[in-house]
Scaffold this motif. Structure first.
Motif, PDB file in Angstrom:
ATOM      1  N   GLN A 201      29.264  37.572  40.856  1.00 14.67           N
ATOM      2  CA  GLN A 201      29.150  36.235  41.443  1.00 14.67           C
ATOM      3  C   GLN A 201      29.862  35.230  40.551  1.00 14.67           C
ATOM      4  O   GLN A 201      29.590  35.168  39.351  1.00 14.67           O
ATOM      5  CB  GLN A 201      27.683  35.833  41.614  1.00 14.67           C
ATOM      6  N   ALA A 202      30.760  34.445  41.187  1.00 10.99           N
ATOM      7  CA  ALA A 202      31.537  33.437  40.452  1.00 10.99           C
ATOM      8  C   ALA A 202      32.238  34.062  39.238  1.00 10.99           C
ATOM      9  O   ALA A 202      32.317  33.442  38.170  1.00 10.99           O
ATOM     10  CB  ALA A 202      30.645  32.275  40.017  1.00 10.99           C
ATOM     11  N   GLY A 203      32.722  35.297  39.417  1.00  7.06           N
ATOM     12  CA  GLY A 203      33.465  35.960  38.350  1.00  7.06           C
ATOM     13  C   GLY A 203      32.607  36.630  37.296  1.00  7.06           C
ATOM     14  O   GLY A 203      33.136  37.231  36.357  1.00  7.06           O
ATOM     15  N   ILE A 204      31.280  36.544  37.419  1.00  5.75           N
ATOM     16  CA  ILE A 204      30.375  37.119  36.423  1.00  5.75           C
ATOM     17  C   ILE A 204      29.646  38.319  37.030  1.00  5.75           C
ATOM     18  O   ILE A 204      29.080  38.220  38.123  1.00  5.75           O
ATOM     19  CB  ILE A 204      29.351  36.076  35.948  1.00  5.75           C
ATOM     20  N   VAL A 205      29.661  39.447  36.328  1.00  3.31           N
ATOM     21  CA  VAL A 205      28.942  40.633  36.781  1.00  3.31           C
ATOM     22  C   VAL A 205      27.477  40.501  36.378  1.00  3.31           C
ATOM     23  O   VAL A 205      27.158  40.359  35.188  1.00  3.31           O
ATOM     24  CB  VAL A 205      29.545  41.915  36.181  1.00  3.31           C
ATOM     25  N   LEU A 206      26.587  40.533  37.357  1.00  2.30           N
ATOM     26  CA  LEU A 206      25.155  40.368  37.096  1.00  2.30           C
ATOM     27  C   LEU A 206      24.553  41.734  36.765  1.00  2.30           C
ATOM     28  O   LEU A 206      23.937  42.396  37.613  1.00  2.30           O
ATOM     29  CB  LEU A 206      24.475  39.744  38.315  1.00  2.30           C
ATOM     30  N   ASP A 207      24.727  42.149  35.510  1.00  2.00           N
ATOM     31  CA  ASP A 207      24.277  43.485  35.092  1.00  2.00           C
ATOM     32  C   ASP A 207      23.048  43.427  34.196  1.00  2.00           C
ATOM     33  O   ASP A 207      22.732  44.373  33.477  1.00  2.00           O
ATOM     34  CB  ASP A 207      25.404  44.250  34.406  1.00  2.00           C
ATOM     35  N   GLU A 208      22.349  42.283  34.205  1.00  2.00           N
ATOM     36  CA  GLU A 208      21.065  42.164  33.516  1.00  2.00           C
ATOM     37  C   GLU A 208      20.002  41.902  34.571  1.00  2.00           C
ATOM     38  O   GLU A 208      19.976  40.824  35.194  1.00  2.00           O
ATOM     39  CB  GLU A 208      21.098  41.019  32.491  1.00  2.00           C
ATOM     40  N   TRP A 209      19.126  42.872  34.807  1.00  4.50           N
ATOM     41  CA  TRP A 209      18.082  42.738  35.819  1.00  4.50           C
ATOM     42  C   TRP A 209      16.766  42.396  35.133  1.00  4.50           C
ATOM     43  O   TRP A 209      16.352  43.055  34.173  1.00  4.50           O
ATOM     44  CB  TRP A 209      17.934  44.036  36.611  1.00  4.50           C
ATOM     45  N   GLU A 210      16.098  41.371  35.641  1.00  3.78           N
ATOM     46  CA  GLU A 210      14.844  40.924  35.049  1.00  3.78           C
ATOM     47  C   GLU A 210      13.639  41.603  35.690  1.00  3.78           C
ATOM     48  O   GLU A 210      13.594  41.809  36.906  1.00  3.78           O
ATOM     49  CB  GLU A 210      14.705  39.407  35.183  1.00  3.78           C
ATOM     50  N   ASN A 212       9.102  41.786  35.333  1.00  4.12           N
ATOM     51  CA  ASN A 212       7.877  41.194  34.809  1.00  4.12           C
ATOM     52  C   ASN A 212       7.063  42.310  34.151  1.00  4.12           C
ATOM     53  O   ASN A 212       6.479  43.152  34.830  1.00  4.12           O
ATOM     54  CB  ASN A 212       7.091  40.551  35.958  1.00  4.12           C
ATOM     55  N   ILE A 213       7.044  42.292  32.828  1.00  3.84           N
ATOM     56  CA  ILE A 213       6.332  43.324  32.071  1.00  3.84           C
ATOM     57  C   ILE A 213       5.237  42.655  31.260  1.00  3.84           C
ATOM     58  O   ILE A 213       5.510  41.832  30.383  1.00  3.84           O
ATOM     59  CB  ILE A 213       7.291  44.101  31.145  1.00  3.84           C
ATOM     60  N   SER A 214       3.997  42.965  31.622  1.00  3.75           N
ATOM     61  CA  SER A 214       2.817  42.381  30.946  1.00  3.75           C
ATOM     62  C   SER A 214       2.852  40.863  30.960  1.00  3.75           C
ATOM     63  O   SER A 214       2.538  40.200  29.962  1.00  3.75           O
ATOM     64  CB  SER A 214       2.728  42.899  29.503  1.00  3.75           C
ATOM     65  N   GLY A 215       3.303  40.287  32.091  1.00  5.12           N
ATOM     66  CA  GLY A 215       3.296  38.838  32.242  1.00  5.12           C
ATOM     67  C   GLY A 215       4.486  38.134  31.633  1.00  5.12           C
ATOM     68  O   GLY A 215       4.562  36.906  31.672  1.00  5.12           O
ATOM     69  N   GLU A 216       5.415  38.869  31.064  1.00  4.00           N
ATOM     70  CA  GLU A 216       6.604  38.272  30.457  1.00  4.00           C
ATOM     71  C   GLU A 216       7.858  38.849  31.108  1.00  4.00           C
ATOM     72  O   GLU A 216       7.892  40.007  31.520  1.00  4.00           O
ATOM     73  CB  GLU A 216       6.635  38.535  28.944  1.00  4.00           C
ATOM     74  N   ARG A 217       8.902  37.998  31.143  1.00 12.00           N
ATOM     75  CA  ARG A 217      10.175  38.444  31.717  1.00 12.00           C
ATOM     76  C   ARG A 217      10.978  39.217  30.671  1.00 12.00           C
ATOM     77  O   ARG A 217      11.171  38.734  29.561  1.00 12.00           O
ATOM     78  CB  ARG A 217      10.984  37.250  32.220  1.00 12.00           C
ATOM     79  N   HIS A 218      11.459  40.380  31.098  1.00 18.54           N
ATOM     80  CA  HIS A 218      12.306  41.191  30.226  1.00 18.54           C
ATOM     81  C   HIS A 218      13.559  41.593  30.999  1.00 18.54           C
ATOM     82  O   HIS A 218      13.486  41.905  32.182  1.00 18.54           O
ATOM     83  CB  HIS A 218      11.560  42.450  29.761  1.00 18.54           C
ATOM     84  N   SER A 219      14.696  41.587  30.328  1.00 22.95           N
ATOM     85  CA  SER A 219      15.960  41.963  30.947  1.00 22.95           C
ATOM     86  C   SER A 219      16.310  43.399  30.599  1.00 22.95           C
ATOM     87  O   SER A 219      16.180  43.819  29.437  1.00 22.95           O
ATOM     88  CB  SER A 219      17.084  41.037  30.483  1.00 22.95           C
ATOM     89  N   ILE A 220      16.751  44.126  31.616  1.00 26.04           N
ATOM     90  CA  ILE A 220      17.220  45.498  31.440  1.00 26.04           C
ATOM     91  C   ILE A 220      18.705  45.533  31.800  1.00 26.04           C
ATOM     92  O   ILE A 220      19.091  45.097  32.880  1.00 26.04           O
ATOM     93  CB  ILE A 220      16.447  46.478  32.332  1.00 26.04           C
ATOM     94  N   HIS A 221      19.520  46.027  30.881  1.00 23.72           N
ATOM     95  CA  HIS A 221      20.958  46.152  31.156  1.00 23.72           C
ATOM     96  C   HIS A 221      21.187  47.379  32.032  1.00 23.72           C
ATOM     97  O   HIS A 221      20.705  48.478  31.733  1.00 23.72           O
ATOM     98  CB  HIS A 221      21.745  46.287  29.856  1.00 23.72           C
ATOM     99  N   VAL A 222      21.912  47.169  33.147  1.00 26.48           N
ATOM    100  CA  VAL A 222      22.164  48.268  34.077  1.00 26.48           C
ATOM    101  C   VAL A 222      23.665  48.539  34.145  1.00 26.48           C
ATOM    102  O   VAL A 222      24.487  47.683  33.832  1.00 26.48           O
ATOM    103  CB  VAL A 222      21.620  47.949  35.487  1.00 26.48           C
ATOM    104  N   ARG A 223      23.991  49.719  34.600  1.00 24.28           N
ATOM    105  CA  ARG A 223      25.397  50.095  34.774  1.00 24.28           C
ATOM    106  C   ARG A 223      25.493  51.081  35.913  1.00 24.28           C
ATOM    107  O   ARG A 223      24.489  51.686  36.324  1.00 24.28           O
ATOM    108  CB  ARG A 223      25.958  50.698  33.491  1.00 24.28           C
ATOM    109  N   GLY A 224      26.694  51.241  36.424  1.00 29.24           N
ATOM    110  CA  GLY A 224      26.860  52.149  37.545  1.00 29.24           C
ATOM    111  C   GLY A 224      28.301  52.230  37.991  1.00 29.24           C
ATOM    112  O   GLY A 224      29.194  51.602  37.401  1.00 29.24           O
ATOM    113  N   PRO A 225      28.544  52.973  39.049  1.00 30.52           N
ATOM    114  CA  PRO A 225      29.916  53.260  39.476  1.00 30.52           C
ATOM    115  C   PRO A 225      30.551  52.181  40.337  1.00 30.52           C
ATOM    116  O   PRO A 225      31.744  52.274  40.635  1.00 30.52           O
ATOM    117  CB  PRO A 225      29.748  54.551  40.294  1.00 30.52           C
ATOM    118  N   LEU A 226      29.771  51.161  40.753  1.00 36.83           N
ATOM    119  CA  LEU A 226      30.310  50.231  41.753  1.00 36.83           C
ATOM    120  C   LEU A 226      29.942  48.788  41.428  1.00 36.83           C
ATOM    121  O   LEU A 226      28.781  48.469  41.171  1.00 36.83           O
ATOM    122  CB  LEU A 226      29.766  50.611  43.144  1.00 36.83           C
ATOM    123  N   ILE A 227      30.966  47.918  41.463  1.00 35.54           N
ATOM    124  CA  ILE A 227      30.783  46.472  41.321  1.00 35.54           C
ATOM    125  C   ILE A 227      31.378  45.817  42.562  1.00 35.54           C
ATOM    126  O   ILE A 227      32.532  46.069  42.905  1.00 35.54           O
ATOM    127  CB  ILE A 227      31.484  45.924  40.061  1.00 35.54           C
TER     128      ILE A 227
END
Length: 301
Positions: A201-210, A212-227
């Protein structure tokens, strides 16, 4: 010919048309609401600017010279067209007509069409509605749109925003075939071992998915074959088993109901703020946009 029409030229044309059509300075003055001497001065100044005599004056009558007749022949239709244009523009300020263009994320077009379009167009049969599908964060004014639809958190503070959809879960979905191949993840970090589809989106790959873990937001870096930069195409690829995808639940409600996609890690979902309809200023709202805003407010639930 490089000729710029100034205000004085327009005023001169208006006065000239009045004199030619009324056949006299006094009658033209009454029509224009000015004095006969002001009419005479305007005609003299106009003739001086264009360098030719337009009116033949006597003590008893006013007639057109050959130059005046040529000018009248060319200017009268143009003046009528100009007046028609002004009236056409003015009509948009008083009635729900014309073309209403709204910039909308591509993946949200079906949702908005289902919720708002049919009833709104039945209520306003003289209006044409266009959803311009675009996942970029566009300048709606520069793009020639009357309004835009984007997540509420993306709407600038100087815009008027009208909520369209409620807050909802941001879910991760997968096809049954993908889950059969890789297994169903039980923790957010498990998705790092499964192919993911990422959205640009707008030239930025959104590869950090948030999550809710124990009431706090945590980001997980994801990767895969398709953008991809088209959310609808991402959904289709997810249905084909290419990878996991994360998006607001309402966009894939039909696929979930049909069983082509399944929600995973639902207990870890964060919330999507919902969509908002936004536009630049209340002072510039035309009736067509006001009608859509009113309809949305009455039917959004």
């Amino acid at each position: 010919m490089n000729y710029t029409i100034g205000r004085g030229d327009l005023d001169g044309i208006v006065v000239f048309l009045a004199v030619a059509e009324e056949h006299g300075f006094r009658a033209a003055a009454r029509r224009l609401g000015i004095t006969p001497s002001a009419v005479s001065q305007a005609i003299r100044a106009f003739e001086g600017r264009i360098g030719v005599t337009l009116l033949a004056r006597t003590t008893r009558s006013v007639g057109l010279t050959e130059a005046g007749e040529r000018l009248l022949l060319q200017v009268r239709p143009a003046a009528q067209q100009l007046l028609h244009g002004i009236e056409s523009a003015r009509s948009l300020g008083h009635s729900v007509t014309g073309l209403l263009r709204i910039s909308v994320p591509k993946a949200s077009v079906p949702l908005l069409t289902e919720r708002f379009v049919a009833g709104f167009l039945v209520a306003h049969p003289h209006l044409q509605l266009e959803f311009v599908g675009d996942d970029r964060l566009v300048d709606i004014v520069a793009e020639g749109c009357d309004a835009g639809v984007r997540p509420r958190s993306f709407v600038h503070a100087d815009m008027v925003a009208v909520p369209l959809t409620s807050e909802e879960p941001q879910v991760v979905v997968a096809s049954p075939a993908l889950l059969a191949r890789y297994g169903r993840p039980t923790l957010p970090e498990d998705i790092q071992n499964i192919p993911c589809i990422t959205f640009r989106q707008a030239g930025i790959v959104l590869d950090e998915w948030e999550f809710n873990i124990s009431g706090e937001r945590h980001s997980i870096h994801v990767r895969g074959p398709l953008i991809l930069d088209d959310a609808g195409a991402c959904v289709h690829a997810a249905e084909q088993g290419v990878g996991l995808f994360r998006l607001p639940r309402s966009i894939v409600a039909r696929q979930i109901h049909a069983g082509t996609l399944e929600v995973i890690l639902s207990s870890y979902s964060t919330n999507f703020p919902g969509l908002a309809l936004y536009y630049p200023s209340r002072s510039t709202v035309l009736p067509k946009l006001r009608a859509f805003v009113d309809y949305v407010l009455a039917h959004k639930n």
